[in-house]
Design a protein around this motif. Structure first.
Motif, PDB file in Angstrom:
ATOM      1  N   HIS A 161       0.829  -1.219   0.000  1.00  0.00           N
ATOM      2  CA  HIS A 161       0.000   0.000   0.000  1.00  0.00           C
ATOM      3  C   HIS A 161       0.859   1.263   0.000  1.00  0.00           C
ATOM      4  N   ALA A 162       1.902   1.281  -0.817  1.00  0.00           N
ATOM      5  CA  ALA A 162       2.869   2.372  -0.793  1.00  0.00           C
ATOM      6  C   ALA A 162       2.428   3.570  -1.624  1.00  0.00           C
ATOM      7  N   VAL A 163       1.850   3.337  -2.808  1.00  0.00           N
ATOM      8  CA  VAL A 163       1.474   4.422  -3.719  1.00  0.00           C
ATOM      9  C   VAL A 163       0.004   4.246  -4.080  1.00  0.00           C
ATOM     10  N   ALA A 164      -0.833   5.169  -3.611  1.00  0.00           N
ATOM     11  CA  ALA A 164      -2.276   5.098  -3.882  1.00  0.00           C
ATOM     12  C   ALA A 164      -2.823   3.711  -3.541  1.00  0.00           C
ATOM     13  N   GLU A 165      -2.403   3.184  -2.389  1.00  0.00           N
ATOM     14  CA  GLU A 165      -2.823   1.868  -1.904  1.00  0.00           C
ATOM     15  C   GLU A 165      -2.336   0.720  -2.797  1.00  0.00           C
ATOM     16  N   ARG A 166      -1.339   0.985  -3.647  1.00  0.00           N
ATOM     17  CA  ARG A 166      -0.769  -0.052  -4.510  1.00  0.00           C
ATOM     18  C   ARG A 166       0.590  -0.488  -3.963  1.00  0.00           C
ATOM     19  N   ASN A 167       0.922  -1.764  -4.153  1.00  0.00           N
ATOM     20  CA  ASN A 167       2.193  -2.298  -3.681  1.00  0.00           C
ATOM     21  C   ASN A 167       3.329  -1.888  -4.617  1.00  0.00           C
ATOM     22  N   LEU A 168       4.496  -1.580  -4.035  1.00  0.00           N
ATOM     23  CA  LEU A 168       5.654  -1.110  -4.800  1.00  0.00           C
ATOM     24  C   LEU A 168       6.851  -2.006  -4.511  1.00  0.00           C
ATOM     25  N   LEU A 169       7.441  -2.569  -5.582  1.00  0.00           N
ATOM     26  CA  LEU A 169       8.629  -3.415  -5.474  1.00  0.00           C
ATOM     27  C   LEU A 169       9.828  -2.662  -6.039  1.00  0.00           C
ATOM     28  N   VAL A 170      10.901  -2.554  -5.243  1.00  0.00           N
ATOM     29  CA  VAL A 170      12.111  -1.843  -5.665  1.00  0.00           C
ATOM     30  C   VAL A 170      13.322  -2.749  -5.472  1.00  0.00           C
ATOM     31  N   ASN A 171      14.221  -2.734  -6.461  1.00  0.00           N
ATOM     32  CA  ASN A 171      15.468  -3.491  -6.369  1.00  0.00           C
ATOM     33  C   ASN A 171      16.635  -2.586  -6.737  1.00  0.00           C
ATOM     34  N   ALA A 172      17.715  -2.695  -5.978  1.00  0.00           N
ATOM     35  CA  ALA A 172      18.957  -1.971  -6.271  1.00  0.00           C
ATOM     36  C   ALA A 172      20.112  -2.965  -6.219  1.00  0.00           C
ATOM     37  N   THR A 173      20.995  -2.900  -7.214  1.00  0.00           N
ATOM     38  CA  THR A 173      22.111  -3.835  -7.315  1.00  0.00           C
ATOM     39  C   THR A 173      23.397  -3.068  -7.574  1.00  0.00           C
TER      40      THR A 173
END
Length: 200
Positions: A87-99
């Motif tokens: 629920h990160a953005v407008a109640e939508r899930n947000l997946l982030v990856n950094a390498t």
């Protein structure tokens, strides 16, 4: 790709690049191993952190050598962190990856490794993010930095924007617009991409 106990992964990939300006093909074999070190993708404060290694072999080193590469094989080491915010953005899930990747590969190894000036390993960054519209659809983008060490070839960062559809837990369909810049003297390498992944 084979996984064990949701912690270890072993992989093999073959890449083939048709280089029309040179009327030839470049092929690369990549053997990989990755371990989930600590953290969790969803729960807890720390992201899921993994450490990996990739052994790369350029099967046709004639073109890379002619462009200034000094080796036809090398090893990448990378550290990757992933986190899913609910629920990160407008109640939508947000997946982030950094390498962070420690590499001497030219265009991921398709143009060999290192250069004649002795410039070898350096750190490069990779980022990706996906916003889940619902349980079946996601939109996102990816960015990959390139070392740009060969004097004869301008090496551009790679990026793409994508839409992904997950009809069930075993099938993933991804459509993307990809921009790779110049690859092996072939300029303006950009266009559409579609992939289908089925897991068991």
């Amino acid at each position: 790709l084979v996984g064990f106990n949701n912690r270890w992964e072993l992989s093999f990939a073959q890449q083939t690049l048709q280089v029309k300006p040179l009327d030839t093909a470049i092929q690369q074999h990549i053997y990989g191993a990755k371990v989930r070190a600590f953290g969790d993708l969803i729960y807890g404060d720390l992201p899921q952190v993994s450490v990996g290694v990739q052994q790369k072999f350029n099967i046709n080193p004639t073109v890379p050598n002619s462009l200034g590469a000094n080796s036809d094989s090398s090893t990448d080491v990378y550290l990757s962190a992933s986190k899913l915010w609910l629920h990160a953005v407008a109640e939508r899930n947000l997946l982030v990856n950094a390498t962070a990747r420690y590499t001497d590969a030219n265009q991921t190894g398709l143009l060999g490794f290192g250069n004649n000036s002795g410039e070898d390993y350096q750190w490069v960054g990779e980022m990706s993010a996906a916003l889940f519209i619902n349980n079946n659809w996601a939109v996102g983008a990816e960015y990959r930095q390139q070392p740009n060490r060969l004097d004869s070839v301008e090496e551009s960062p790679w990026w793409d924007a994508f839409v992904a559809w997950f009809p069930n837990k075993r099938i993933a369909l991804v459509a993307a617009y990809v921009d790779l810049g110049t690859v092996a003297l072939w300029e303006k390498q950009r266009g559409g991409y579609i992939s289908i992944q089925i897991t068991n």
